[in-house]
Design a protein around this motif. Structure first.
Motif, PDB file in Angstrom:
ATOM      1  N   ALA A   1       5.722 -20.535   1.826  1.00  0.00           N
ATOM      2  CA  ALA A   1       7.172 -20.400   2.012  1.00  0.00           C
ATOM      3  C   ALA A   1       7.515 -19.442   3.155  1.00  0.00           C
ATOM      4  CB  ALA A   1       7.819 -19.911   0.721  1.00  0.00           C
ATOM      5  N   GLY A   2       6.492 -18.835   3.777  1.00  0.00           N
ATOM      6  CA  GLY A   2       6.731 -17.903   4.874  1.00  0.00           C
ATOM      7  C   GLY A   2       6.957 -16.468   4.429  1.00  0.00           C
ATOM      8  N   HIS A   3       6.743 -16.191   3.135  1.00  0.00           N
ATOM      9  CA  HIS A   3       6.932 -14.843   2.606  1.00  0.00           C
ATOM     10  C   HIS A   3       5.621 -14.078   2.625  1.00  0.00           C
ATOM     11  CE1 HIS A   3      10.359 -16.809   0.178  1.00  0.00           C
ATOM     12  NE2 HIS A   3      10.836 -16.324   1.320  1.00  0.00           N
ATOM     13  N   PHE A   4       5.722 -12.748   2.616  1.00  0.00           N
ATOM     14  CA  PHE A   4       4.551 -11.885   2.655  1.00  0.00           C
ATOM     15  C   PHE A   4       4.354 -11.241   1.288  1.00  0.00           C
ATOM     16  CE2 PHE A   4       6.326 -11.981   6.977  1.00  0.00           C
ATOM     17  CZ  PHE A   4       5.266 -12.610   7.621  1.00  0.00           C
ATOM     18  N   ASN A   5       3.511 -11.843   0.471  1.00  0.00           N
ATOM     19  CA  ASN A   5       3.190 -11.340  -0.860  1.00  0.00           C
ATOM     20  C   ASN A   5       1.801 -10.732  -0.851  1.00  0.00           C
ATOM     21  OD1 ASN A   5       5.252 -13.563  -1.650  1.00  0.00           O
ATOM     22  ND2 ASN A   5       4.941 -12.353  -3.505  1.00  0.00           N
ATOM     23  N   ALA A   6       1.621  -9.649  -1.586  1.00  0.00           N
ATOM     24  CA  ALA A   6       0.300  -9.032  -1.726  1.00  0.00           C
ATOM     25  C   ALA A   6       0.305  -8.143  -2.955  1.00  0.00           C
ATOM     26  CB  ALA A   6      -0.045  -8.218  -0.478  1.00  0.00           C
ATOM     27  N   ASP A   7      -0.890  -7.760  -3.384  1.00  0.00           N
ATOM     28  CA  ASP A   7      -1.010  -6.803  -4.482  1.00  0.00           C
ATOM     29  C   ASP A   7      -0.936  -5.395  -3.923  1.00  0.00           C
ATOM     30  OD1 ASP A   7      -1.165  -8.682  -6.444  1.00  0.00           O
ATOM     31  OD2 ASP A   7      -3.342  -8.640  -6.618  1.00  0.00           O
ATOM     32  N   PHE A   8       0.000  -4.622  -4.436  1.00  0.00           N
ATOM     33  CA  PHE A   8       0.178  -3.224  -4.084  1.00  0.00           C
ATOM     34  C   PHE A   8      -0.206  -2.401  -5.302  1.00  0.00           C
ATOM     35  CE2 PHE A   8       2.860  -5.459  -1.164  1.00  0.00           C
ATOM     36  CZ  PHE A   8       2.936  -4.679  -0.029  1.00  0.00           C
ATOM     37  N   LYS A   9      -0.464  -1.126  -5.104  1.00  0.00           N
ATOM     38  CA  LYS A   9      -0.666  -0.216  -6.227  1.00  0.00           C
ATOM     39  C   LYS A   9       0.510   0.745  -6.250  1.00  0.00           C
ATOM     40  CE  LYS A   9      -5.558  -0.483  -6.862  1.00  0.00           C
ATOM     41  NZ  LYS A   9      -6.812   0.229  -7.024  1.00  0.00           N
ATOM     42  N   LEU A  10       1.281   0.670  -7.324  1.00  0.00           N
ATOM     43  CA  LEU A  10       2.395   1.582  -7.538  1.00  0.00           C
ATOM     44  C   LEU A  10       1.971   2.546  -8.635  1.00  0.00           C
ATOM     45  CD1 LEU A  10       3.689  -1.069  -6.273  1.00  0.00           C
ATOM     46  CD2 LEU A  10       5.784  -0.307  -7.332  1.00  0.00           C
ATOM     47  N   ASN A  11       1.903   3.827  -8.300  1.00  0.00           N
ATOM     48  CA  ASN A  11       1.417   4.848  -9.236  1.00  0.00           C
ATOM     49  C   ASN A  11       0.069   4.461  -9.834  1.00  0.00           C
ATOM     50  OD1 ASN A  11       3.735   6.250  -8.691  1.00  0.00           O
ATOM     51  ND2 ASN A  11       4.740   5.769 -10.618  1.00  0.00           N
ATOM     52  N   GLY A  12      -0.773   3.830  -9.010  1.00  0.00           N
ATOM     53  CA  GLY A  12      -2.125   3.464  -9.436  1.00  0.00           C
ATOM     54  C   GLY A  12      -2.238   2.145 -10.170  1.00  0.00           C
ATOM     55  N   ARG A  13      -1.125   1.475 -10.456  1.00  0.00           N
ATOM     56  CA  ARG A  13      -1.138   0.193 -11.170  1.00  0.00           C
ATOM     57  C   ARG A  13      -0.952  -0.951 -10.187  1.00  0.00           C
ATOM     58  NH1 ARG A  13      -1.394   0.509 -16.992  1.00  0.00           N
ATOM     59  NH2 ARG A  13      -1.235   2.725 -17.387  1.00  0.00           N
ATOM     60  N   SER A  14      -1.745  -1.982 -10.341  1.00  0.00           N
ATOM     61  CA  SER A  14      -1.670  -3.136  -9.448  1.00  0.00           C
ATOM     62  C   SER A  14      -0.443  -3.984  -9.785  1.00  0.00           C
ATOM     63  CB  SER A  14      -2.943  -3.970  -9.576  1.00  0.00           C
ATOM     64  OG  SER A  14      -2.933  -5.014  -8.634  1.00  0.00           O
ATOM     65  N   ILE A  15       0.403  -4.177  -8.776  1.00  0.00           N
ATOM     66  CA  ILE A  15       1.650  -4.933  -8.925  1.00  0.00           C
ATOM     67  C   ILE A  15       1.763  -5.876  -7.731  1.00  0.00           C
ATOM     68  CG2 ILE A  15       4.182  -4.779  -8.999  1.00  0.00           C
ATOM     69  CD1 ILE A  15       2.921  -3.436 -11.417  1.00  0.00           C
ATOM     70  N   ASN A  16       2.061  -7.152  -7.986  1.00  0.00           N
ATOM     71  CA  ASN A  16       2.293  -8.073  -6.880  1.00  0.00           C
ATOM     72  C   ASN A  16       3.673  -7.789  -6.308  1.00  0.00           C
ATOM     73  OD1 ASN A  16       3.323 -10.865  -5.718  1.00  0.00           O
ATOM     74  ND2 ASN A  16       1.099 -10.790  -5.604  1.00  0.00           N
ATOM     75  N   GLY A  17       3.742  -7.642  -5.000  1.00  0.00           N
ATOM     76  CA  GLY A  17       5.013  -7.328  -4.362  1.00  0.00           C
ATOM     77  C   GLY A  17       5.297  -8.244  -3.190  1.00  0.00           C
TER      78      GLY A  17
ATOM     79  N   LEU B   1       1.948 -10.403   8.632  1.00  0.00           N
ATOM     80  CA  LEU B   1       2.622  -9.115   8.742  1.00  0.00           C
ATOM     81  C   LEU B   1       1.566  -8.028   8.870  1.00  0.00           C
ATOM     82  CD1 LEU B   1       5.244  -7.393   8.552  1.00  0.00           C
ATOM     83  CD2 LEU B   1       4.853  -7.308   6.079  1.00  0.00           C
ATOM     84  N   MET B   2       1.636  -7.271   9.953  1.00  0.00           N
ATOM     85  CA  MET B   2       0.704  -6.180  10.188  1.00  0.00           C
ATOM     86  C   MET B   2       1.363  -4.872   9.776  1.00  0.00           C
ATOM     87  SD  MET B   2      -2.210  -5.065  11.392  1.00  0.00           S
ATOM     88  CE  MET B   2      -2.899  -6.197  12.562  1.00  0.00           C
ATOM     89  N   LEU B   3       0.704  -4.127   8.893  1.00  0.00           N
ATOM     90  CA  LEU B   3       1.154  -2.801   8.463  1.00  0.00           C
ATOM     91  C   LEU B   3       0.171  -1.776   9.000  1.00  0.00           C
ATOM     92  CD1 LEU B   3       1.856  -3.574   4.681  1.00  0.00           C
ATOM     93  CD2 LEU B   3       3.469  -3.711   6.589  1.00  0.00           C
TER      94      LEU B   3
END
Length: 190
Positions: free
Chosen positions: A78-94, A186-188
């Motif tokens: 769909a052209g979106h940039f989804n990835a697994d992030f760690k928020l406060n150490g917990r893996s969350i798809n963002g 997307l480059m971070l």
């Protein structure tokens, strides 16, 4: 004997400090790797810089960790940039959303990462794609993707009905050195 002990001590201290030096200045190590290959930075093909990382390291779905504090997130169908992030150490798809001023998560996700939101905390009214919703402000202690770590990130918590996915907004992105779309990804960079 004392001489051997001193030499051993010097090597032990030097080897223990390598990770600390790398963490503070990953570009120095990138340059050393390029130098050891006998190439200038601009002569290094992208395939060489990324291929080794992809084959030797398990990383978050949708994200590719590069040398240094860089991550490339491929666009989905769909052209979106989804990835697994760690928020406060917990893996969350963002979902990275440059149109979102703040990182946005729902109450259930906030609880999962250790942020307590009481009903009386939801004191703000915000307009979302799903209509008007109640929201609370908070701070995420640590938001991470790959080797990129940002601490104390401003966020908003919305009612569960108002937000299904976690949005990684500009309150995270502006703390990076650079973020840009290149070659469909997307480059971070931190």
């Amino acid at each position: 004997m004392l001489r051997k002990l001193i030499i051993l001590l010097v090597f032990a201290v030097a080897s223990a400090s390598v990770p600390l030096v790398y963490q503070r200045n990953p570009e120095l190590f990138d340059g050393l790797i390029l130098w050891s290959l006998g190439q200038e930075e601009q002569e290094l093909p992208t395939e060489i810089a990324t291929a080794d990382i992809r084959t030797t390291r398990s990383i978050e779905p949708g994200a590719e960790i590069l040398l240094g504090r860089k991550v490339r997130i491929a666009a989905n169908d769909a052209g979106h940039f989804n990835a697994d992030f760690k928020l406060n150490g917990r893996s969350i798809n963002g979902l990275v959303d440059t149109g979102a001023t703040l990182v946005a998560l729902n109450v259930s996700t906030a609880r999962r990462i250790g942020i307590k939101i009481l009903p009386e905390d939801l004191q703000y009214s915000v307009k979302t794609a799903n209509g008007v919703a109640k929201a609370a402000t908070t701070v995420i202690d640590s938001l991470q993707i790959g080797r990129i770590v940002v601490e104390k990130v401003d966020a908003v918590v919305l009612e569960d009905r108002a937000l299904k996915d976690t949005l990684i907004g500009v309150s995270f992105l502006r703390r990076l050195t650079k973020y840009q779309v290149e070659n469909g990804a997307l480059m971070l960079v931190q």
